[in-house]
Enzyme design. Sequence first.
Site, PDB file in Angstrom:
ATOM      1  N   GLY A  92       3.434   1.685  -1.902  1.00  0.00           N
ATOM      2  CA  GLY A  92       4.027   1.852  -3.223  1.00  0.00           C
ATOM      3  C   GLY A  92       3.216   2.800  -4.099  1.00  0.00           C
ATOM      4  N   GLN A  93       3.720   3.008  -5.306  1.00  0.00           N
ATOM      5  CA  GLN A  93       3.033   3.897  -6.257  1.00  0.00           C
ATOM      6  C   GLN A  93       1.573   3.500  -6.441  1.00  0.00           C
ATOM      7  OE1 GLN A  93       4.245   5.272 -10.578  1.00  0.00           O
ATOM      8  NE2 GLN A  93       3.373   3.230 -10.732  1.00  0.00           N
ATOM      9  N   TYR A 125      12.352 -11.671 -12.404  1.00  0.00           N
ATOM     10  CA  TYR A 125      11.099 -10.972 -12.077  1.00  0.00           C
ATOM     11  C   TYR A 125       9.945 -11.544 -12.892  1.00  0.00           C
ATOM     12  CZ  TYR A 125       7.605  -7.247 -12.004  1.00  0.00           C
ATOM     13  OH  TYR A 125       6.421  -6.548 -11.901  1.00  0.00           O
ATOM     14  N   SER A 167       2.338  -8.897 -15.014  1.00  0.00           N
ATOM     15  CA  SER A 167       3.256  -7.973 -15.676  1.00  0.00           C
ATOM     16  C   SER A 167       3.513  -8.416 -17.106  1.00  0.00           C
ATOM     17  CB  SER A 167       4.581  -7.935 -14.912  1.00  0.00           C
ATOM     18  OG  SER A 167       5.600  -7.315 -15.675  1.00  0.00           O
ATOM     19  N   ILE A 195       0.812  -1.224   0.000  1.00  0.00           N
ATOM     20  CA  ILE A 195       0.000   0.000   0.000  1.00  0.00           C
ATOM     21  C   ILE A 195       0.843   1.271   0.000  1.00  0.00           C
ATOM     22  CG2 ILE A 195      -0.239   0.204   2.524  1.00  0.00           C
ATOM     23  CD1 ILE A 195      -3.249   0.860   1.940  1.00  0.00           C
ATOM     24  N   GLU A 221       6.190  -8.553 -18.316  1.00  0.00           N
ATOM     25  CA  GLU A 221       7.433  -9.329 -18.265  1.00  0.00           C
ATOM     26  C   GLU A 221       7.172 -10.834 -18.329  1.00  0.00           C
ATOM     27  OE1 GLU A 221      10.744  -8.555 -18.128  1.00  0.00           O
ATOM     28  OE2 GLU A 221      10.321  -6.437 -18.489  1.00  0.00           O
TER      29      GLU A 221
END
Length: 327
Positions: A11-12, A151, A127, A9, A129
């Site tokens: 984070g961005q 990741y 993601s 929470i 990714e």
Amino acid sequence: MPRAFVTGITGQDGGYLAEQLLAEGVEVHGMVRAGDDDAVGALLGRSPDVVLHEGDLGDAERLGALIAQLKPDEIYNLAGISSVAYSWKEPVLTAQLSGVAAAVVLGAAWRLQEDTGHRVACLQPSSAEIFGDAERSPQDESTPVRPMSPYGAAKAYAHHMSGVYRGRGLHVATCIFFNHESPRRPLAFVTRKITAAAARIGADGSGVIRLGNLDAARDWGWAPDYVDAMVRAVRHPQPDDYVIASGRTHTVADFAEAALRRAGVGDSWREHVEVDPAFLRPADASTPVGDASKAREVLGWEPTVRFEELVGRMVDHDMELLRRSGR
């Protein structure tokens, strides 16, 4: 009043999500790490009504106990390693925090739903990714998953586990996010590194930005738009996977040019950009560009901020920070 539990929470995305949920009248609970005082202070300064609980993604027992105790209606699992570059340095930690921890959250949510008989709706952020060296472009929900970084591999595991628990009857939506940015990005991210440096160069008239592969292209969007997609996805009657993307790509060089021009450098912007081999990745995915047609059609979602304006807002923020500091 509905109750939401948010990991990551501070984070961005977590901060923007907290603001949106609170504005809707949702009771918002978030998990934070002990000692993360600066991030907690910034969050509470913007969203004082958030209820915070100490915990760690690596502590499966505590994480599961929090979910059982809070009995949330919605769970947004946003925490984890968020840097591809860092994942190469700490591949095992990345697997634990961005992969295994998702299984802990989903398992706890499923047990809560089984125990109470009430639906628990979960959002697991995926993601781009996970697609790695994609065989086709643009990428959509049917693109094969074959990550090329630690990741990406960790996020692929979490993505597949979402499908596993969806098959067990848990309401799990995934948003396959392409890159999304805002002034709240930490300076460790290349986009914020660029805009902060551009602001300084614009103020001083000198300096350079040292970057890796200038030709690396990404599909960049505005973070609050992508947070809105999360909420739409988790509340849709049928849980599913959704690509969330702008559908347009720009290179790192494009990002640097847009930032330096916004800072007032003008046509001489290229003189302020240097390639540093230290920032080149061991491997890079093919050009990621997302096809968000499904999100548009099913969720009614649309990106609202275009690339140039996104970069401009970030530069304006960093220029304002410089003015406030008197530099």
